[in-house]
Scaffold this motif. Structure first.
Motif, PDB file in Angstrom:
ATOM      1  N   GLY A  24       9.410  22.247   5.100  1.00 31.23           N
ATOM      2  CA  GLY A  24       9.127  21.743   5.903  1.00 31.23           C
ATOM      3  C   GLY A  24       9.524  21.921   7.833  1.00 31.23           C
ATOM      4  O   GLY A  24      11.701  22.495   7.387  1.00 31.23           O
ATOM      5  N   GLY A  25       9.830  20.485   8.179  1.00 34.43           N
ATOM      6  CA  GLY A  25      11.401  20.276   9.327  1.00 34.43           C
ATOM      7  C   GLY A  25      12.599  20.277   8.607  1.00 34.43           C
ATOM      8  O   GLY A  25      13.632  21.254   9.906  1.00 34.43           O
ATOM      9  N   ARG A 200       2.529  22.050   7.726  1.00 37.94           N
ATOM     10  CA  ARG A 200       2.508  22.953   6.151  1.00 37.94           C
ATOM     11  C   ARG A 200       0.709  21.858   5.725  1.00 37.94           C
ATOM     12  O   ARG A 200       0.309  20.796   6.595  1.00 37.94           O
ATOM     13  N   LYS A 205      -0.966  16.215   6.607  1.00 38.50           N
ATOM     14  CA  LYS A 205      -0.264  16.735   7.819  1.00 38.50           C
ATOM     15  C   LYS A 205      -2.250  15.781   8.954  1.00 38.50           C
ATOM     16  O   LYS A 205      -2.146  16.882  10.092  1.00 38.50           O
ATOM     17  N   TRP A 224      -0.930  27.441  12.262  1.00 40.45           N
ATOM     18  CA  TRP A 224       0.112  28.296  11.513  1.00 40.45           C
ATOM     19  C   TRP A 224       0.715  26.954  10.057  1.00 40.45           C
ATOM     20  O   TRP A 224       0.496  26.446  10.937  1.00 40.45           O
ATOM     21  N   PHE A 250       2.327  31.219   7.915  1.00 41.19           N
ATOM     22  CA  PHE A 250       3.685  30.939   7.761  1.00 41.19           C
ATOM     23  C   PHE A 250       4.381  32.252   8.870  1.00 41.19           C
ATOM     24  O   PHE A 250       4.956  32.933   7.786  1.00 41.19           O
ATOM     25  N   LEU A 251       5.021  32.338  10.012  1.00 45.87           N
ATOM     26  CA  LEU A 251       5.831  32.756  10.862  1.00 45.87           C
ATOM     27  C   LEU A 251       7.056  32.737  11.375  1.00 45.87           C
ATOM     28  O   LEU A 251       7.417  31.234  10.248  1.00 45.87           O
ATOM     29  N   GLU A 274       4.912   9.882  10.066  1.00 44.94           N
ATOM     30  CA  GLU A 274       5.804  11.754  10.198  1.00 44.94           C
ATOM     31  C   GLU A 274       7.271  10.583  10.681  1.00 44.94           C
ATOM     32  O   GLU A 274       7.065  10.121  11.165  1.00 44.94           O
ATOM     33  N   ASN A 278       9.006  17.985  14.480  1.00 48.79           N
ATOM     34  CA  ASN A 278       9.215  19.564  14.383  1.00 48.79           C
ATOM     35  C   ASN A 278       7.512  20.609  15.687  1.00 48.79           C
ATOM     36  O   ASN A 278       8.665  20.089  16.855  1.00 48.79           O
ATOM     37  N   VAL A 279       6.732  20.485  15.261  1.00 52.10           N
ATOM     38  CA  VAL A 279       6.019  20.967  15.871  1.00 52.10           C
ATOM     39  C   VAL A 279       5.848  20.647  16.853  1.00 52.10           C
ATOM     40  O   VAL A 279       5.567  21.298  17.762  1.00 52.10           O
ATOM     41  N   GLU A 282       8.671  21.733  19.364  1.00 55.56           N
ATOM     42  CA  GLU A 282       8.447  23.239  19.282  1.00 55.56           C
ATOM     43  C   GLU A 282       7.091  23.952  20.906  1.00 55.56           C
ATOM     44  O   GLU A 282       7.445  24.620  21.392  1.00 55.56           O
TER      45      GLU A 282
HETATM   46  N1  UDP Z   1       6.707  26.978  10.967  1.00 55.94           N
HETATM   47  C1  UDP Z   1       7.467  27.374  11.116  1.00 55.94           C
HETATM   48  N2  UDP Z   1       6.323  28.899  11.223  1.00 55.94           N
HETATM   49  C2  UDP Z   1       5.433  28.244  10.716  1.00 55.94           C
HETATM   50  C3  UDP Z   1       4.825  27.014  10.852  1.00 55.94           C
HETATM   51  C4  UDP Z   1       5.670  25.881  10.966  1.00 55.94           C
HETATM   52  O1  UDP Z   1       8.731  28.260  10.673  1.00 55.94           O
HETATM   53  O2  UDP Z   1       4.096  29.806  10.874  1.00 55.94           O
HETATM   54  C5  UDP Z   1       7.976  25.289  10.856  1.00 55.94           C
HETATM   55  C6  UDP Z   1       7.916  24.369  12.319  1.00 55.94           C
HETATM   56  O3  UDP Z   1       8.949  25.442  12.774  1.00 55.94           O
HETATM   57  C7  UDP Z   1       8.526  23.236  11.901  1.00 55.94           C
HETATM   58  C8  UDP Z   1       8.348  23.458  10.267  1.00 55.94           C
HETATM   59  O4  UDP Z   1       7.763  24.402  10.065  1.00 55.94           O
HETATM   60  O5  UDP Z   1       9.891  23.718  11.465  1.00 55.94           O
HETATM   61  C9  UDP Z   1       7.214  21.891  10.207  1.00 55.94           C
HETATM   62  O6  UDP Z   1       7.782  20.773  10.392  1.00 55.94           O
HETATM   63  P1  UDP Z   1       7.691  19.335  10.554  1.00 55.94           P
HETATM   64  O7  UDP Z   1       8.889  18.559  11.293  1.00 55.94           O
HETATM   65  O8  UDP Z   1       6.234  19.577  11.664  1.00 55.94           O
HETATM   66  O9  UDP Z   1       6.695  18.451   9.362  1.00 55.94           O
HETATM   67  P2  UDP Z   1       7.288  18.615   8.214  1.00 55.94           P
HETATM   68  O10 UDP Z   1       6.968  19.972   7.808  1.00 55.94           O
HETATM   69  O11 UDP Z   1       9.183  19.006   7.639  1.00 55.94           O
HETATM   70  O12 UDP Z   1       6.338  17.880   7.691  1.00 55.94           O
END
Ligand code: UDP
Length: 367
Positions: A24-25, A200, A205, A224, A250-251, A274, A278-279, A282
């Motif tokens: 994840g993040g 995720r 989520k 995504w 997942f990109l 949460e 991160n998203v 971003e």
């Molecule tokens: N992310 C990614 N590609 C994607 C979708 C998500 O690299 O297609 C990454 C995004 O950059 C972020 C992470 O997945 O860093 C999700 O982090 P977030 O803090 O939002 O949630 P977590 O998964 O840690 O609960």
């Protein structure tokens, strides 16, 4: 070894290799931080599961790969679940090496949400620091973090105050936010595109609520992220008109931002506390306003009415209403917030000062 330039060991999450998305993040947080710490002149050794990769702008960091099976994540277990460490698990290998390397380093910085490294902290010679990446999803973790906070609070840091409020802490928590390399996100001044959702694909989520908003607006939702729970995804799909969800997979960050920035808004629907989100940041880095539940980290990241809208948790009607008003948000405000509050170099400086303060005031006996 308290020099200006620090020799640091960073320990990655044992949930999956860096680049798998399973972490994840934490994965992006580590990459941003390594880049920031390197540019401040620190020497970094990263311990990470076999297969982990770092981007080229982190090539000055030494990466050591550790074999072993993935650690089960706490977030999909009962809150009262016991600690489980597989005998051939990567967690043990990571910490065997961390303790060895830590003797020759100024500090060891842990990114995993696991019992073992926190339990070790008062019992070993190296100075271990923990950037806690989740709210209190496990009772045993909650108790342990509270105990460490009592004996030496300087060893713990959190991403947001809301995350930290899940724990019984002694004194004010160290809250560091997070950091993003703005060079990796292109600002898109024009809105008007579709709605987006990223994360995720897992029950905590709340993707189903974002799909409900898109369906109510007769719109399509770009999605995504790592498909963590395919059954859950299938169930959501069957409950809404075909074509409402546009699965994008997942990109990489570069690809993600190039699609995300076309959106008129990102919907963020956490069902748990949460830690950060991160998203959310971003999206804002690209100029995309975020409509989110006022729960956990996102509630601290969004300035409602300026960079998006915060609505009461689980209120799909309020989110639908807010999503139809994102045209009122100045997209430049979103980018400005990230530049001022969540840059990767600012984050690295906050982490640096946390560690320097911690190693100079440690309460645990050395050697
Ligand atoms: N992310 C990614 N590609 C994607 C979708 C998500 O690299 O297609 C990454 C995004 O950059 C972020 C992470 O997945 O860093 C999700 O982090 P977030 O803090 O939002 O949630 P977590 O998964 O840690 O609960």
């Amino acid at each position: 070894m308290k020099t200006t330039s620090l020799k640091l060991v960073l320990v990655s999450t044992p949930i999956g290799y860096l680049g798998s998305g399973k972490g994840g993040g934490v994965e992006l947080t580590m990459r941003s931080l390594i880049k920031g710490l390197l540019s401040l002149g620190h020497k970094i050794t990263l311990l990470a599961p076999q297969g982990s990769v770092l981007p080229s702008d982190c090539s000055a960091a030494e990466i050591r790969h550790v074999p072993g099976i993935d650690q089960p994540s706490w977030q999909h277990q009962e809150v009262s679940a016991p600690v489980v460490i597989p005998p051939d698990g990567v967690l043990l290998g990571l910490w065997e090496q961390a303790l060895e390397l830590g003797k020759e380093s100024d500090a060891v910085l842990n990114f995993s949400y696991d019992w073992l490294p926190i339990w070790l902290t008062p019992r070993v010679e190296p100075d271990l620091f923990h950037l806690i990446s989740m709210g209190a999803v496990s009772q045993v973790m909650k108790t342990l973090i509270s105990e460490l906070s009592k004996s030496d609070p300087s060893r713990l840091a959190f991403h947001t105050y809301r995350q930290a409020s899940d724990y019984e802490l002694f004194g004010e928590p160290v809250v560091l936010g997070n950091g993003f390399d703005l060079n990796h996100y292109d600002f898109q001044p024009l809105g008007g595109g579709p709605l987006g959702w990223a994360g995720r694909v897992a029950p905590e989520k709340g993707l189903e609520d974002a799909v409900a908003v898109a369906a109510a607006l007769g719109d399509r939702l770009l999605v995504w992220g790592v498909m963590e729970d395919p059954e859950y995804a299938k169930k959501i799909e069957s409950n809404f008109p075909p074509g409402t969800i546009d699965w994008r997979g997942f990109l990489s960050t570069a690809e993600l931002q190039s699609q995300l920035r076309t959106c008129r808004a990102l919907l963020n629907t956490p069902k748990w506390n949460e830690a950060y989100g991160n998203v959310v940041v971003e999206a804002m880095a690209c100029g995309v306003p975020v409509v989110a539940y006022d729960r956990g980290g996102p509630g601290e990241l969004i300035n409602s009415g300026f960079t998006g809208w915060l609505v009461p948790p689980d209120d799909v009607v309020a989110m639908t209403e807010a999503a139809s008003q994102v045209g009122m948000i100045d997209r430049k405000e979103c980018r400005n917030w990230v530049e001022n509050s969540a840059s990767h170099d600012g984050f690295a400086r906050r982490v640096e000062s946390w560690i320097k303060k911690g190693i100079s005031t440690t309460k645990f006996p050395k050697g």
